[in-house]
Design a protein around this motif. Structure first.
Motif, mmCIF file in Angstrom:
data_model
loop_
_atom_site.group_PDB
_atom_site.id
_atom_site.type_symbol
_atom_site.label_atom_id
_atom_site.label_comp_id
_atom_site.label_asym_id
_atom_site.label_seq_id
_atom_site.Cartn_x
_atom_site.Cartn_y
_atom_site.Cartn_z
ATOM 1 N N ILE A 1 0.867 -1.243 0.083
ATOM 2 C CA ILE A 1 0.082 -0.047 -0.013
ATOM 3 C C ILE A 1 0.789 1.206 0.134
ATOM 4 O O ILE A 1 1.568 1.337 1.195
ATOM 5 N N LEU B 1 -3.205 5.822 0.554
ATOM 6 C CA LEU B 1 -4.168 5.727 1.045
ATOM 7 C C LEU B 1 -5.009 6.743 1.939
ATOM 8 O O LEU B 1 -4.932 6.711 3.259
ATOM 9 N N THR C 1 -5.882 6.324 -3.829
ATOM 10 C CA THR C 1 -5.238 4.821 -3.586
ATOM 11 C C THR C 1 -4.256 4.766 -4.510
ATOM 12 O O THR C 1 -4.189 4.899 -5.760
#
Length: 221
Positions: A74, A77, A87
């Motif tokens: 990730i 976010l 995102t």
């Protein structure tokens, strides 16, 4: 007496008509026998073709592909009003062809991520993919976008999950596939795989995040 003999002669069947009637009866019987023979031959051929098709199916019976998420990252976010989400995530999906004699050809593939059944990354088209016998390949595109509208439930849920350190996302891969055995190809079938992924995540994460549980995907064809 002569008159009676002439009458009997008139009433007697002629010699020429008797063979003709026999010929018609005999010809009708022969035609029926030929028709039965043709029908029997067609039936036999159909039975043989069915047996061959069954044998080929048992030998080359294709199995559904198997997908597993083996890694996650990730990179971004974040939320902004009203709420909107930005995102940038990456999931490494291992696609495996379990067939020994059949290859799998994927067409019109796309991939996206959802949270609480709502899409949080726009669907990303993927190039066509071919998997040979008993082969595997890793699909790992970077997914995401900026300013994606989400519901307050999604925004609040992700914020709470970040604070708790555990988040559940679903990776979806869909498209169309066909199987190929030698020169034989099947028609195209709809393909839909969904992978529920538990992640160890917190706001300071920026890159690879650990998977908390096995994430074998459910595949429908």
């Amino acid at each position: 007496a002569e008159h009676a003999a002439k009458a009997d002669h008139k009433n007697a069947p002629s010699a020429s008509s008797t063979p003709e009637s026999y010929s018609k009866e005999g010809g009708g019987g022969g035609g029926g026998g030929a028709l039965r023979a043709i029908c029997g031959a067609i039936f036999t051929v159909l039975i043989l073709l069915g047996i061959i098709a069954l044998i080929l199916w048992l030998v080359y019976r294709p199995h559904k592909p198997r997908l597993t998420v083996v890694g996650a990252a990730i990179y971004d976010l974040n939320f902004t009003a009203p709420p909107l989400i930005s995102t940038s995530v990456q999931f490494s999906v291992l696609a495996r062809n379990p067939n020994r004699r059949v290859s799998i050809h994927y067409d019109k593939l796309s991939m996206y991520v959802t949270y609480k059944n709502q899409i949080i990354t726009p669907p990303l088209p993927l190039p066509p993919l071919r998997l040979g016998h008993k082969s595997t390949v890793v699909i790992a595109p970077v997914l995401g976008g900026n300013g994606i509208p989400v519901s307050p439930e999604v925004a609040n849920g992700l914020k709470n999950d970040e604070a708790y350190g555990v988040v559940l996302m679903r990776v979806v891969v869909l498209g169309r596939l066909r199987w190929k055995a030698g020169a034989i190809k099947t028609g195209r079938y709809g393909f839909y795989a969904r992978c529920d992924v538990w992640l160890r995540f917190n706001p300071s994460s920026n890159g690879q995040v650990p998977l908390l549980a096995p994430s074998t995907c459910k595949v429908d064809v």
